[in-house]
Each structure stands twice: as C-alpha cells, then as structure tokens.
Enzyme design. Structure first.
Site, PDB file in Angstrom:
ATOM      1  N   GLU A   1     -13.027  -1.707   6.459  1.00 29.69           N
ATOM      2  CA  GLU A   1     -12.613  -1.530   7.895  1.00 29.69           C
ATOM      3  C   GLU A   1     -13.382  -1.243   9.513  1.00 29.69           C
ATOM      4  OE1 GLU A   1      -9.354   0.699   7.203  1.00 29.69           O
ATOM      5  OE2 GLU A   1      -9.878   1.946   8.506  1.00 29.69           O
TER       6      GLU A   1
ATOM      7  N   GLU B   1      -4.069  -7.205   5.190  1.00 22.92           N
ATOM      8  CA  GLU B   1      -3.286  -6.010   5.850  1.00 22.92           C
ATOM      9  C   GLU B   1      -2.664  -6.369   7.012  1.00 22.92           C
ATOM     10  OE1 GLU B   1      -5.183  -3.111   6.920  1.00 22.92           O
ATOM     11  OE2 GLU B   1      -3.673  -1.403   7.090  1.00 22.92           O
TER      12      GLU B   1
ATOM     13  N   HIS C   1      -9.371   6.258   3.052  1.00 23.63           N
ATOM     14  CA  HIS C   1      -9.592   6.931   4.276  1.00 23.63           C
ATOM     15  C   HIS C   1     -10.962   7.765   4.289  1.00 23.63           C
ATOM     16  CE1 HIS C   1      -5.917   5.204   6.141  1.00 23.63           C
ATOM     17  NE2 HIS C   1      -5.313   5.716   5.725  1.00 23.63           N
TER      18      HIS C   1
ATOM     19  N   GLU D   1      -9.252   1.728  -2.191  1.00 19.03           N
ATOM     20  CA  GLU D   1      -9.951   1.388  -0.629  1.00 19.03           C
ATOM     21  C   GLU D   1     -10.145   2.749   0.312  1.00 19.03           C
ATOM     22  OE1 GLU D   1      -7.433  -0.084   2.579  1.00 19.03           O
ATOM     23  OE2 GLU D   1      -8.710   0.631   4.347  1.00 19.03           O
TER      24      GLU D   1
ATOM     25  N   ASP E   1      -5.139   3.890   0.242  1.00 17.46           N
ATOM     26  CA  ASP E   1      -6.281   4.070   1.128  1.00 17.46           C
ATOM     27  C   ASP E   1      -6.701   5.143   1.137  1.00 17.46           C
ATOM     28  OD1 ASP E   1      -7.578   3.991   2.655  1.00 17.46           O
ATOM     29  OD2 ASP E   1      -6.111   2.454   4.475  1.00 17.46           O
TER      30      ASP E   1
ATOM     31  N   ARG F   1     -13.500  -5.682   4.318  1.00 15.06           N
ATOM     32  CA  ARG F   1     -12.200  -5.682   5.080  1.00 15.06           C
ATOM     33  C   ARG F   1     -12.709  -5.482   5.866  1.00 15.06           C
ATOM     34  NH1 ARG F   1      -7.451  -3.579   4.445  1.00 15.06           N
ATOM     35  NH2 ARG F   1      -7.844  -1.781   5.518  1.00 15.06           N
TER      36      ARG F   1
ATOM     37  N   ARG G   1       1.197  -0.994  -0.240  1.00 15.50           N
ATOM     38  CA  ARG G   1      -0.286   0.317   0.358  1.00 15.50           C
ATOM     39  C   ARG G   1       0.690   1.143   0.123  1.00 15.50           C
ATOM     40  NH1 ARG G   1      -3.824   1.751   4.894  1.00 15.50           N
ATOM     41  NH2 ARG G   1      -2.214   3.847   5.388  1.00 15.50           N
TER      42      ARG G   1
HETATM   43  O1  KDG Z   1      -7.642   2.309  14.051  1.00 13.43           O
HETATM   44  C1  KDG Z   1      -7.218   3.351  13.058  1.00 13.43           C
HETATM   45  C2  KDG Z   1      -7.031   2.227  11.982  1.00 13.43           C
HETATM   46  O2  KDG Z   1      -6.432   0.897  11.771  1.00 13.43           O
HETATM   47  C3  KDG Z   1      -7.204   2.837  10.545  1.00 13.43           C
HETATM   48  O3  KDG Z   1      -6.431   3.797  10.242  1.00 13.43           O
HETATM   49  C4  KDG Z   1      -5.715   2.191   9.555  1.00 13.43           C
HETATM   50  O4  KDG Z   1      -7.164   2.706   7.911  1.00 13.43           O
HETATM   51  C5  KDG Z   1      -6.383   2.015   7.776  1.00 13.43           C
HETATM   52  C6  KDG Z   1      -5.915   0.804   7.372  1.00 13.43           C
HETATM   53  O5  KDG Z   1      -6.122   0.567   6.486  1.00 13.43           O
HETATM   54  O6  KDG Z   1      -5.424  -0.406   8.155  1.00 13.43           O
HETATM   55 MG    MG Z   2      -8.094   1.929   5.530  1.00 16.78          MG
END
Ligand code: KDG
Ligand code: MG
Length: 402
Positions: free
Chosen positions: A262, A339, A212, A236, A210, A283, A147
């Site tokens: 996630e 991951e 986010h 992601e 990612d 995820r 990543r």
């Molecule tokens: O607690 C939040 C994290 O686990 C997160 O921000 C990590 O986005 C993340 C990832 O893809 O590992």
């Molecule tokens: Mg993430």
C-alpha cells in the site's frame, strides 16, 4: 483534443482529498485522485506549480506519452509525491479517453475478466467478543472476505483499530499523536483472535489481518506460522518492505500468504518481491503508484509470477481512486481482492459515483469514463483541515515502525 484547463481541488468532507480536474477543448473533463494522507498539500503544490503548466496545450489522448514525459522529464524519478501527482494526471486522462470513446474505462483495458471485484470489509473492535459481532455485521451485508483487527490487551490504543464502524480514520490530529506498541503483547494475542473467529464462522469465510509493518522478519515468520491453522487469505504488511530480500526469511518459515504494497509508488518497490515470488498479493493502488497505466504494468509483472492484485482501498483514497481501481480490477487476469472501506455520506456526496456494492462485490458501472465526478460547489463548503498520521513508540520510548 487539447488540454485547455487543469485545476486542483482540495476539500475536506470529513477528511482531506486532493483532486485534479482536466478539461479539453472539446469540453470533456476528467478527474484524478491526488490524495496522499497527511501530505496532501505537497502533492497539490507539485501539481499546481510544476505539472499543470506543462499540461496546457498537450494532446489529452496521449496518455502513455504524457506519463513518460512527467516521469522521465522531471529528472527526479519516483517517490510518493511525484508518483501521486503523475497518477492524478494519468487517471484523469483515462477518464477523458473513456468519455471520448463513449465507453467505460474497463472496456478500453480489454473488457471484463469477471463479474465484479470481490471486496473485503473491516471488522475492528477493542475485544474479541466485540470483533465477532463486527465480522457478523459484514457477513450479514454479504461480504465474502473480512479483515479482522482488535485492540491488544495491555496497550491503550492500536493503530488500525478504528472507533467508527464500516470505516476508520487514522489521520486523527493536526500534529501527530503518539501511541505505545509492544510486540510480545501483540504476538501472544493475535492467534487467539483468529481461533475464535474461525470457530464461530467456519472454514469458508476469507479472513485477513494487517500487521501495519510492525514486526521484524523473524517475528513475522513466527506470527505467520502460528496463524496457519486458521488459513488466512493474507497477512498484510508483516514488516516494512524497503528490504525486499527480508521477505525470504518470512517465506522460509510459513505458508500463510503475504500481501504488501500500500505504500509502494513504483514497480521498482516490488520487482524483487514479485520475481522471487516472496509475496502472494501486491497491494499497490492507482493513486499512489503512478495511475492506471503504471499499476497495470505492476499487475502484468505480477501475473507472470503467480502474484495477484489486492489494491489498497482505505478511506484516504477518494472515490475517484476507487472507481479507477475497479475498472482495473474487473479487467486484469490476476485480480485477487479489492479493499473496500466505505466513505462517509459527506464524501460520497462530494464525489458522485456510478460504482455500487452488491453480493460481496463492487461493480464499476457502465458510464463512459470512470463513472465518478467531483461536485466542486459542494467541495468548496469543506475547507482543508491539517491532519496527520500517528507515531508509534516502543514501551522504552523508541520510535517504532508501523
Ligand atoms: O493512510 C494510511 C491508511 O490508508 C492505512 O493505514 C490503511 O493500512 C491500511 C489499510 O490496509 O487499509
Ligand atoms: Mg494496510
């Protein structure tokens, strides 16, 4: 096989972890991760006050019945705190069942479907030149998937770009810090990052990114389209996923594969995403999505719709969660990627584990149960320290999503 004791251990070997340990009358113990980053004590209290009293005296072998009892019996279904608490119980009971049977948990889940779980690592750096060196670090270690995240020129700090190498820690202060975000700066920068990475590493290394949750669907569609020449394995969390039909808009405009989940805690968070084939990887993970039992249900639904697994595995998920994830990863038919963000040596010492990294894959090991434990004496040396995730604002001060 009755449950005689259950207790919650909160420890901070570099970061906070919450662990449930269950003991049975025939002396077996099982562990379950109950860590919810930034909200750890809410889950610890939920378990101690409301769950442990009903566990004592129950048959430890009745995993599914206990899951249903905790989920339906509470009346208040779903939500991250509830589902993390249920996950901890479920994981610990699978650990006990494996030990009672003398088998690693993956054998109870149907046995191996593959040699190991292919993992991705995290290349983080402020600049593109530096991130190329980070990607090389991972390929040198044998990783097949990386990543890639960088700082964004014009912004002081970017969530998800850690200062440490091989792991990052987003919960950085007792009260949330604040960062400033600009979508135009970000969208003009990312395609250039991936152009450089592909140019340097060729077409075969699996690359991921990612977002986010920081874009709107049409912005995410534009990003996905602009990244198509660099053939990402996944993009992601392009947008926050409460609005599942919002992913239709992204899908209409790009063939870049999408991964999300996630923060999901139940199959209901991804039912539409999966059934409409709006995503390519789900995820969700053991600790936040109701444990091994419920996550397997999500992955089974996903398998029907050509969606593969891509479980979350950041440092705030303890080695207990990682071990449980790996037993699922090697057994399900529709595994995608796992991951893997390494834990600190302090964390690894508190949670001795059998899983190991080799040839770009993690292997769960052959010990009965999950193959992971908690060293409670060592854990007691690291008292809880409050830590929360940062808050992001736009340049005009508006609270932003990430
Ligand atoms: O607690 C939040 C994290 O686990 C997160 O921000 C990590 O986005 C993340 C990832 O893809 O590992
Ligand atoms: Mg993430």
């Amino acid at each position: 096989m009755k449950i005689t004791d259950a207790r919650v251990v909160v420890t901070c070997p570099g970061r906070n972890f919450v662990t449930l340990k269950i003991t049975t009358d025939d002396g077996l113990t099982g562990v379950g991760d109950a860590t919810l980053n930034g909200r750890e004590l809410a889950v610890a209290s939920y378990l101690t006050e409301h769950v442990i009293p009903v566990l004592i005296g129950r048959d430890a072998a009745r995993i599914e019945d206990t899951w249903q009892y905790l989920y339906k019996g509470a009346y208040w279904r779903r939500g991250p705190v509830t589902m993390t608490a249920i996950a901890a119980v479920d994981t610990a009971l699978w650990d006990i069942k494996g030990k009672a049977a003398g088998l690693p948990v993956y054998q109870l889940l149907g046995g191996r479907s593959r040699d190991g779980a292919t993992v991705y690592g995290h290349a983080n750096a402020d600049t593109v030149d530096e991130v190329l060196a980070e990607v090389a670090r991972y390929t040198g270690l044998g990783y097949r998937a990386v990543r890639v995240q960088t700082g964004v020129p014009g912004l002081d700090a970017t969530y998800g770009v850690g200062k440490d190498k091989l792991f990052y820690e987003p919960a950085d202060a007792a009260l949330p810090t604040e960062t400033v975000w600009s979508t135009p700066h970000y969208l003009s920068h990312v395609p250039e990052v991936f152009r450089r990475v592909r140019e340097e590493f060729g077409p075969h290394l699996q690359l991921l990114h990612d977002v986010h949750h920081r874009l709107t669907p049409i912005e995410a569609a534009r990003l996905g389209a602009s990244l198509e020449p660099y053939a990402l394995t996944w993009l992601e969390d392009p947008v926050p996923a409460e609005l599942q039909e919002g992913f239709r808009l992204i899908r209409q405009h790009t063939t870049t594969p999408l991964a999300v989940g996630e923060v999901f805690n139940s199959i209901w968070d991804c039912k539409q995403l999966i059934q409409e084939q709006l995503i390519d990887y789900v995820r969700a993970t053991v600790v936040h999505a109701g444990g091994i039992s419920h996550l397997r249900r999500i992955f089974d639904l996903a398998a029907l719709h050509h969606v593969r697994s891509g479980s979350h595995g950041a440092t705030d998920l303890s080695p207990v969660c990682m071990a449980a994830a790996l037993h699922l990863d090697v057994s399900i038919p529709n595994f995608g990627l796992q991951e893997y963000m390494r834990h600190t040596p302090e964390t690894d010492a508190v949670f001795p584990h059998d899983y190991r990294f080799a040839d770009g894959m993690l292997h769960p090991g052959e010990r009965p149960g999950l193959g992971v434990d908690i060293d409670e004496e060592l854990a007691a040396q690291y008292p809880y320290r409050p830590a929360q995730l940062p808050v992001s604002r736009l340049q005009d001060g508006t609270v932003h999503s990430w």
